[in-house]
Design an enzyme around this catalytic site. Structure first.
Site, PDB file in Angstrom:
ATOM      1  N   SER A  69      -2.265  -5.543  -4.495  1.00  0.00           N
ATOM      2  CA  SER A  69      -1.842  -4.150  -4.378  1.00  0.00           C
ATOM      3  C   SER A  69      -3.069  -3.253  -4.443  1.00  0.00           C
ATOM      4  O   SER A  69      -3.792  -3.259  -5.444  1.00  0.00           O
ATOM      5  CB  SER A  69      -0.887  -3.800  -5.515  1.00  0.00           C
ATOM      6  OG  SER A  69      -0.814  -2.394  -5.639  1.00  0.00           O
ATOM      7  N   HIS A  92      -0.684  -5.244  -0.020  1.00  0.00           N
ATOM      8  CA  HIS A  92       0.424  -4.407  -0.488  1.00  0.00           C
ATOM      9  C   HIS A  92      -0.074  -2.963  -0.619  1.00  0.00           C
ATOM     10  O   HIS A  92      -1.049  -2.682  -1.315  1.00  0.00           O
ATOM     11  CB  HIS A  92       0.927  -4.950  -1.824  1.00  0.00           C
ATOM     12  CG  HIS A  92       2.156  -4.294  -2.348  1.00  0.00           C
ATOM     13  ND1 HIS A  92       3.422  -4.593  -1.884  1.00  0.00           N
ATOM     14  CD2 HIS A  92       2.330  -3.350  -3.307  1.00  0.00           C
ATOM     15  CE1 HIS A  92       4.319  -3.883  -2.552  1.00  0.00           C
ATOM     16  NE2 HIS A  92       3.676  -3.104  -3.413  1.00  0.00           N
ATOM     17  N   ASP A 128       0.931   0.700  -1.690  1.00  0.00           N
ATOM     18  CA  ASP A 128       1.887   1.484  -2.482  1.00  0.00           C
ATOM     19  C   ASP A 128       1.805   2.966  -2.141  1.00  0.00           C
ATOM     20  O   ASP A 128       0.766   3.589  -2.311  1.00  0.00           O
ATOM     21  CB  ASP A 128       1.576   1.319  -3.980  1.00  0.00           C
ATOM     22  CG  ASP A 128       2.091  -0.006  -4.524  1.00  0.00           C
ATOM     23  OD1 ASP A 128       3.281  -0.308  -4.331  1.00  0.00           O
ATOM     24  OD2 ASP A 128       1.299  -0.728  -5.149  1.00  0.00           O
ATOM     25  N   MET A 140       3.244   6.625  -3.067  1.00  0.00           N
ATOM     26  CA  MET A 140       3.964   7.367  -4.117  1.00  0.00           C
ATOM     27  C   MET A 140       3.825   8.858  -3.863  1.00  0.00           C
ATOM     28  O   MET A 140       2.760   9.325  -3.453  1.00  0.00           O
ATOM     29  CB  MET A 140       3.368   7.016  -5.483  1.00  0.00           C
ATOM     30  CG  MET A 140       3.363   5.532  -5.776  1.00  0.00           C
ATOM     31  SD  MET A 140       2.764   5.214  -7.444  1.00  0.00           S
ATOM     32  CE  MET A 140       2.754   3.412  -7.436  1.00  0.00           C
ATOM     33  N   HIS A 153       5.073  -0.336   0.628  1.00  0.00           N
ATOM     34  CA  HIS A 153       6.109  -0.111  -0.387  1.00  0.00           C
ATOM     35  C   HIS A 153       6.254   1.398  -0.555  1.00  0.00           C
ATOM     36  O   HIS A 153       5.392   2.052  -1.126  1.00  0.00           O
ATOM     37  CB  HIS A 153       5.659  -0.800  -1.691  1.00  0.00           C
ATOM     38  CG  HIS A 153       6.577  -0.579  -2.848  1.00  0.00           C
ATOM     39  ND1 HIS A 153       6.272  -0.970  -4.129  1.00  0.00           N
ATOM     40  CD2 HIS A 153       7.818  -0.019  -2.918  1.00  0.00           C
ATOM     41  CE1 HIS A 153       7.267  -0.645  -4.946  1.00  0.00           C
ATOM     42  NE2 HIS A 153       8.210  -0.065  -4.238  1.00  0.00           N
ATOM     43  N   MET A 162       7.605   4.518  -2.160  1.00  0.00           N
ATOM     44  CA  MET A 162       8.240   5.133  -3.327  1.00  0.00           C
ATOM     45  C   MET A 162       8.239   6.632  -3.087  1.00  0.00           C
ATOM     46  O   MET A 162       7.515   7.402  -3.728  1.00  0.00           O
ATOM     47  CB  MET A 162       7.458   4.761  -4.597  1.00  0.00           C
ATOM     48  CG  MET A 162       7.640   3.304  -4.984  1.00  0.00           C
ATOM     49  SD  MET A 162       6.333   2.686  -6.065  1.00  0.00           S
ATOM     50  CE  MET A 162       5.131   2.196  -4.836  1.00  0.00           C
ATOM     51  N   MET A 171      11.505  -5.326  -8.346  1.00  0.00           N
ATOM     52  CA  MET A 171      10.525  -4.685  -9.229  1.00  0.00           C
ATOM     53  C   MET A 171      10.629  -5.308 -10.618  1.00  0.00           C
ATOM     54  O   MET A 171      11.716  -5.354 -11.212  1.00  0.00           O
ATOM     55  CB  MET A 171      10.804  -3.180  -9.359  1.00  0.00           C
ATOM     56  CG  MET A 171      10.496  -2.340  -8.143  1.00  0.00           C
ATOM     57  SD  MET A 171       8.851  -2.507  -7.440  1.00  0.00           S
ATOM     58  CE  MET A 171       7.783  -2.015  -8.791  1.00  0.00           C
ATOM     59  N   ASP A 219       7.140  -7.607  -7.713  1.00  0.00           N
ATOM     60  CA  ASP A 219       6.088  -6.592  -7.843  1.00  0.00           C
ATOM     61  C   ASP A 219       6.104  -6.004  -9.243  1.00  0.00           C
ATOM     62  O   ASP A 219       7.096  -5.413  -9.659  1.00  0.00           O
ATOM     63  CB  ASP A 219       6.351  -5.498  -6.788  1.00  0.00           C
ATOM     64  CG  ASP A 219       5.305  -4.408  -6.761  1.00  0.00           C
ATOM     65  OD1 ASP A 219       4.298  -4.507  -7.489  1.00  0.00           O
ATOM     66  OD2 ASP A 219       5.492  -3.452  -5.977  1.00  0.00           O
TER      67      ASP A 219
HETATM   68  C1  DX5 Z   1       4.062  -0.171  -9.153  1.00  0.00           C
HETATM   69  C2  DX5 Z   1       3.599  -0.704  -7.823  1.00  0.00           C
HETATM   70  C3  DX5 Z   1       2.912  -2.005  -7.893  1.00  0.00           C
HETATM   71  C4  DX5 Z   1       1.639  -2.009  -8.715  1.00  0.00           C
HETATM   72  C5  DX5 Z   1       1.510  -3.355  -9.335  1.00  0.00           C
HETATM   73  O1  DX5 Z   1       4.935   0.894  -8.927  1.00  0.00           O
HETATM   74  O2  DX5 Z   1       4.688  -0.839  -6.933  1.00  0.00           O
HETATM   75  O3  DX5 Z   1       2.665  -2.536  -6.603  1.00  0.00           O
HETATM   76  O4  DX5 Z   1       0.489  -1.749  -7.975  1.00  0.00           O
HETATM   77  O5  DX5 Z   1       0.416  -3.337 -10.191  1.00  0.00           O
HETATM   78  P1  DX5 Z   1       0.230  -4.451 -11.311  1.00  0.00           P
HETATM   79  O6  DX5 Z   1       0.069  -5.763 -10.605  1.00  0.00           O
HETATM   80  O7  DX5 Z   1      -1.021  -4.021 -12.013  1.00  0.00           O
HETATM   81  O8  DX5 Z   1       1.451  -4.424 -12.171  1.00  0.00           O
HETATM   82 ZN    ZN Z   2       4.408  -1.919  -5.029  1.00  0.00          ZN
END
Ligand code: DX5
Ligand code: ZN
Length: 219
Positions: A8, A33, A35, A37, A67, A69, A138, A176
């Site tokens: 990620s 990956h 992310d 947000m 991903h 969010m 998750m 994840d």
């Molecule tokens: C959290 C993200 C994850 C995050 C995971 O909301 O969706 O992808 O980056 O990070 P670690 O592996 O550090 O938990």
């Molecule tokens: Zn994620």
């Protein structure tokens, strides 16, 4: 089982993001990956389609696992398809019509997935099995990296895995949050095949070694 490791970028050094992606790919990453947000659906703000477009230009053949969010999700889905996402995962809470958004993703040839938050029941999958390529479970509350793995999501992961097997569907389970050498084994045992890991890879000084270790513990 052939575990897939998805670093990620949330835990990468954003001052040299392209080099970080190159380093994890050299270290054996199967997909990246990404992310996204929005400081609304989750209380954190990361990167958008322009950043993926830049990475896609530098890495034309790499699978990028987006991903989302964000709320609402619809317009950004189109933008991420446009700039070259390979997989897109969406949260049902952020969709007006979940089946419709999944179909829109799939119709373009991009892999479509639904994300289940720790408290979200797998019942939301009932209406959309035919539109799914993957289910993202998750194992932390979404929003931040570096949180502790929540083992209480494992029974749900097993139930989703059983339902997929029972119906003989080609749907993969991704997990994840809090994935490390000490948690990846139980997730693999419960049926996960794609493992997102941020801090367990980027917070080490040997990405190849971290990825190899994760792969070994998953097997
Ligand atoms: C959290 C993200 C994850 C995050 C995971 O909301 O969706 O992808 O980056 O990070 P670690 O592996 O550090 O938990
Ligand atoms: Zn994620």
């Amino acid at each position: 089982m052939n575990p897939k490791i998805a670093p990620s970028i949330l835990a990468a050094d954003f001052a040299c993001l392209g080099d970080e992606v190159e380093a994890v790919l050299a270290g054996g990453a199967d997909l990246i990956h990404f992310d996204v947000m929005d400081n609304h659906f989750v209380p954190n703000l990361t990167v958008g389609p322009t950043v993926l477009a830049a990475l896609r230009k530098r890495f034309p053949d790499v699978p990028f696992d987006v991903h989302l969010m964000v709320d609402p999700v619809e317009r950004l889905v189109d933008e991420f398809i446009e700039v070259g996402a390979s997989m897109i995962s969406i949260h049902p809470e952020a969709c007006r019509d979940l089946g419709d958004v999944l179909k829109r993703i799939k119709n373009t040839g991009v892999k479509a997935g639904v994300v289940l938050n720790p408290e979200t029941s797998e019942a939301v999958l009932e209406t959309c099995w035919n539109d799914l390529d993957h289910v993202l479970i998750m194992s932390v509350k979404p929003g931040f990296g570096g949180q502790s793995f929540m083992p209480e999501v494992l029974p749900k992961l097993s139930r989703v895995c059983d339902a997929i097997k029972q119906d003989g569907r080609d749907i993969h389970i991704e997990i994840d949050g809090g994935i490390s050498s000490s948690t990846i084994g139980v997730a693999a045992k419960a049926g996960a095949e794609i493992f997102v890991a941020g801090s367990a890879i980027f917070n080490t000084d040997d990405y190849a070694n971290a990825i190899t270790e994760l792969r070994e513990h998953a097997a």
